[in-house]
Design an enzyme around this catalytic site. Sequence first.
Site, PDB file in Angstrom:
ATOM      1  N   GLY A   1      30.675 -12.465  58.921  1.00 30.95           N
ATOM      2  CA  GLY A   1      29.445 -11.670  58.834  1.00 30.95           C
ATOM      3  C   GLY A   1      28.252 -12.545  59.128  1.00 30.95           C
ATOM      4  O   GLY A   1      27.697 -13.174  58.232  1.00 30.95           O
TER       5      GLY A   1
ATOM      6  N   GLY B   1      25.038 -12.212  59.748  1.00 31.37           N
ATOM      7  CA  GLY B   1      23.717 -11.595  59.663  1.00 31.37           C
ATOM      8  C   GLY B   1      22.724 -12.659  59.261  1.00 31.37           C
ATOM      9  O   GLY B   1      22.873 -13.825  59.642  1.00 31.37           O
ATOM     10  N   ALA B   2      21.740 -12.275  58.463  1.00 27.12           N
ATOM     11  CA  ALA B   2      20.697 -13.223  58.073  1.00 27.12           C
ATOM     12  C   ALA B   2      21.284 -14.333  57.197  1.00 27.12           C
ATOM     13  O   ALA B   2      21.041 -15.520  57.435  1.00 27.12           O
ATOM     14  CB  ALA B   2      19.580 -12.495  57.326  1.00 27.12           C
TER      15      ALA B   2
ATOM     16  N   GLY C   1      24.662 -15.180  56.579  1.00 32.07           N
ATOM     17  CA  GLY C   1      25.709 -15.940  57.256  1.00 32.07           C
ATOM     18  C   GLY C   1      25.141 -16.790  58.378  1.00 32.07           C
ATOM     19  O   GLY C   1      25.551 -17.945  58.579  1.00 32.07           O
TER      20      GLY C   1
ATOM     21  N   ASN D   1      24.888 -10.316  46.437  1.00 32.05           N
ATOM     22  CA  ASN D   1      24.241  -9.988  45.167  1.00 32.05           C
ATOM     23  C   ASN D   1      25.057  -8.954  44.413  1.00 32.05           C
ATOM     24  O   ASN D   1      25.894  -8.267  44.981  1.00 32.05           O
ATOM     25  CB  ASN D   1      22.839  -9.427  45.417  1.00 32.05           C
ATOM     26  CG  ASN D   1      21.897 -10.485  45.937  1.00 32.05           C
ATOM     27  OD1 ASN D   1      21.865 -11.599  45.419  1.00 32.05           O
ATOM     28  ND2 ASN D   1      21.142 -10.143  46.971  1.00 32.05           N
TER      29      ASN D   1
ATOM     30  N   LYS E   1      20.784 -13.493  38.659  1.00 35.41           N
ATOM     31  CA  LYS E   1      20.259 -13.096  39.962  1.00 35.41           C
ATOM     32  C   LYS E   1      19.765 -11.645  39.931  1.00 35.41           C
ATOM     33  O   LYS E   1      18.813 -11.274  40.622  1.00 35.41           O
ATOM     34  CB  LYS E   1      21.339 -13.276  41.042  1.00 35.41           C
ATOM     35  CG  LYS E   1      20.848 -13.034  42.477  1.00 35.41           C
ATOM     36  CD  LYS E   1      19.929 -14.148  42.960  1.00 35.41           C
ATOM     37  CE  LYS E   1      19.063 -13.748  44.132  1.00 35.41           C
ATOM     38  NZ  LYS E   1      19.768 -13.255  45.298  1.00 35.41           N
TER      39      LYS E   1
ATOM     40  N   ASN F   1      14.711  -5.091  44.946  1.00 38.86           N
ATOM     41  CA  ASN F   1      15.492  -4.379  45.964  1.00 38.86           C
ATOM     42  C   ASN F   1      15.237  -2.873  45.856  1.00 38.86           C
ATOM     43  O   ASN F   1      14.926  -2.215  46.848  1.00 38.86           O
ATOM     44  CB  ASN F   1      16.989  -4.673  45.802  1.00 38.86           C
ATOM     45  CG  ASN F   1      17.359  -6.037  46.361  1.00 38.86           C
ATOM     46  OD1 ASN F   1      16.626  -7.018  46.175  1.00 38.86           O
ATOM     47  ND2 ASN F   1      18.483  -6.114  47.037  1.00 38.86           N
TER      48      ASN F   1
ATOM     49  N   GLU G   1      23.425  -1.106  48.604  1.00 35.94           N
ATOM     50  CA  GLU G   1      24.378  -1.787  47.703  1.00 35.94           C
ATOM     51  C   GLU G   1      24.123  -1.370  46.246  1.00 35.94           C
ATOM     52  O   GLU G   1      23.817  -2.215  45.391  1.00 35.94           O
ATOM     53  CB  GLU G   1      24.249  -3.294  47.882  1.00 35.94           C
ATOM     54  CG  GLU G   1      24.637  -3.757  49.289  1.00 35.94           C
ATOM     55  CD  GLU G   1      24.628  -5.267  49.431  1.00 35.94           C
ATOM     56  OE1 GLU G   1      23.523  -5.840  49.463  1.00 35.94           O
ATOM     57  OE2 GLU G   1      25.718  -5.853  49.492  1.00 35.94           O
TER      58      GLU G   1
END
Lengths: 320, 320
Positions: B15, B17-18, B20, B111, B201, B209, B283
Amino acid sequence: MSGAITQSPRIGIIGTGAIGGFYGLMLARAGFDVHFLLRSEYAAVSDRGLQLNSAVHGALSLNPVQAYANAADMPPCDWLLVGTKTTGNVELAPTIAQVAAPDAKVVLLQNGLDVEDSLREHLPDSLHLLGGLCYICVHRSGPGVVEHQAMGRVNLGYHSGTAANDEVRRQAIVEEGAALFHQAGIDSQAMPNLHQARWHKLVWNVPYNGLSVLLGAGTTALMADESSRELIQALMAEVVQGARACGHEIAASYAEQMFTMTESLTDYWPSMYHDYLHKRPLELAAIYARPLAAARAAGCELPRMQALYQALSFIDRRNS
Amino acid sequence: MSGAITQSPRIGIIGTGAIGGFYGLMLARAGFDVHFLLRSEYAAVSDRGLQLNSAVHGALSLNPVQAYANAADMPPCDWLLVGTKTTGNVELAPTIAQVAAPDAKVVLLQNGLDVEDSLREHLPDSLHLLGGLCYICVHRSGPGVVEHQAMGRVNLGYHSGTAANDEVRRQAIVEEGAALFHQAGIDSQAMPNLHQARWHKLVWNVPYNGLSVLLGAGTTALMADESSRELIQALMAEVVQGARACGHEIAASYAEQMFTMTESLTDYWPSMYHDYLHKRPLELAAIYARPLAAARAAGCELPRMQALYQALSFIDRRNS
C-alpha cells in the site's frame, strides 16, 4: 371592514413568514380582522396576496391582504402573533409596543426555551406575553407563498403580565387564545405551564433541527438510517432527562410518539435548515444553549446535545 | 542490488499511499532494500518514481523504484510495512502471506483499536504481527507524490506471533523495528503495550478525523473556533476516560499536549477527510466502533464519541 362591526378581536401578525403567513391566513379566512406586518415581502403580498398550498386544507388564498410595511400604520391589535426568528426578539420590542392595544396579548410562536425572557423587560407592563408551540410542518416557497405539509396544532401558555399571579384570569386568557385558533379550524391547547410545554417541544426540535443542518438531511433520510435513528433517540432521551432535572416530567412515551410521528411525515426540512441555507443566524441560543444552561444549573449534563450545540455553533459562525 | 549484499533486512511496502510512500522512500534512501507493492499507481511510480515534498526533509525522490503490481512477483520480505486502509485488512491476508519471509515481521501502520485482530487469524502462525502508530502529517497529492507537512514518529508495539509469551524476544523484535526507522532518520519508540499505544493515538484521531468530515474543516479552522475547541477537548477527555476504563492510564497532560501540538500545525486535513472526499469507506470501525465497544464492555459510556460515530456512520453510508 368586517372586523370593525363584530366584537371579535383584532389580530396582528408580526413576521409573515411560513408560520405567521399560515396562521394569519387561516384566521383571516375564518373571518377575523387580521393585519400583517411585512418587510421584504410587503410589495409581493400587497400585489398578489397570500397563497397557502396545504396538504391538509387544500390550496387557499387571501387577497387583498391588510398588509403594512410600517408598524406605525397599523391599527392597535388585541392579539399579536409573532412569527419572527428568536434571534431578533430584543429588537422587536418597540414594534410590538407600537402596534399593541393597551391590554393586548402577545404570543411568541417560536421554538426554544425562555424565548420570552429577553423580550419581556422591553415591553410595557400592561401587555400579556404568551408562548405558542407550533406542531406544524410549513415552509415558505416564495414571497407570500407558504407550503403546508402536515399538522398545525398550537399549544399556548402564559408567560408574564398583569395576570401572572391570577391563575383564573391567566387561564381565561390562554383559553381565549386557543378559542381563536379553534374558530380557524386549528387544533390548540391551553397549557398550564409554558416552561414545561417548551421542554416538550424541544424533544422534537433538538434532534431534528440540528441534525438537518449537521447532516444536510431531511426527516426521510434521518429516519431511514439506523445510526441517525439511534442518535435522534439518544438526543430525545437527553431532552427528557434535562426537563426532568428542571422539574418537568415528560413521559418516555411522548418521545416515542414524536419519533413515530416523524416517520409518517413526507420529507420535512426543519426551519433551521432553511435558515442555514439562506445564511441566516441559527436559533441556537433558544433551542440549545438555554436548555443546556438550565439543565446544567440543575446539575444535569447533556453531553450529546452539548456536542451537537458545539458543532452547530462552529457551522453557524462559518456560515455568517 | 545493494540490499542483496548487506545483512540488512529486506523491506516490503504494502500500500504505497501517503504513509507507505513516505516511510518506504525514507528507508530506501537510507540504503535499505525496499520493495513496493502498488495498485492504481503502479504505472506512474514505475515510470517516474516516488516524490516526497517534505517540510522537514526537503524535496526528495526515489527513482527507480522496486515497484510491483503483483505480490507474486515480489521477493520474500523480512519486514512488511502495511499502509493500506483498515477497512481492507481481512482481504489483505493472502497478499501478506505471499510476500512474507518465513519469520517475517508484519507492521500495520494504521490508526484505530485492535486493527490487527481481524487479520491475525488469516495469517500463518510463523509471522510476527506488530502495530505502528504514525504521528505524522502526510497526504498524497498525486500518483507517487507525497506531501509531508510535519512530524514523522512511528511508535511500534508487538501484537501476536511466536514471541507473544517471550517478553525478551518480543522486545528485541520491536526494538529491531524501531532501529530500522532510526537508521532512516525517523523517530521511533518501542512500546511495551500496543493496546495502550493505540488508545494514546486515538486521543488525536477520534476528534480530528471525525470532525474534519463532520464539519468540513481542517485543523486550522477547528482550532480557531471556541466551540470546536471545547468539543475537541471533551472528545479527548472521553477517549482518556475510555482508555482508563480498559485499564490503560493516559495522563491528562498527554491530551493537552496533543491539543497544543495541533495548534502549531499548518492547516492539516486528516486522512478520514481525504477518504470522504474520494468516496472511500471511512475507517469508523477501527477509530470509533471498537474503542466504544471496548469501553462499553468495561462499563463506560462515551456519549459524545458515540454521537460523533453515529453521525459519521450516516455520512459514510450516504457517501458510498
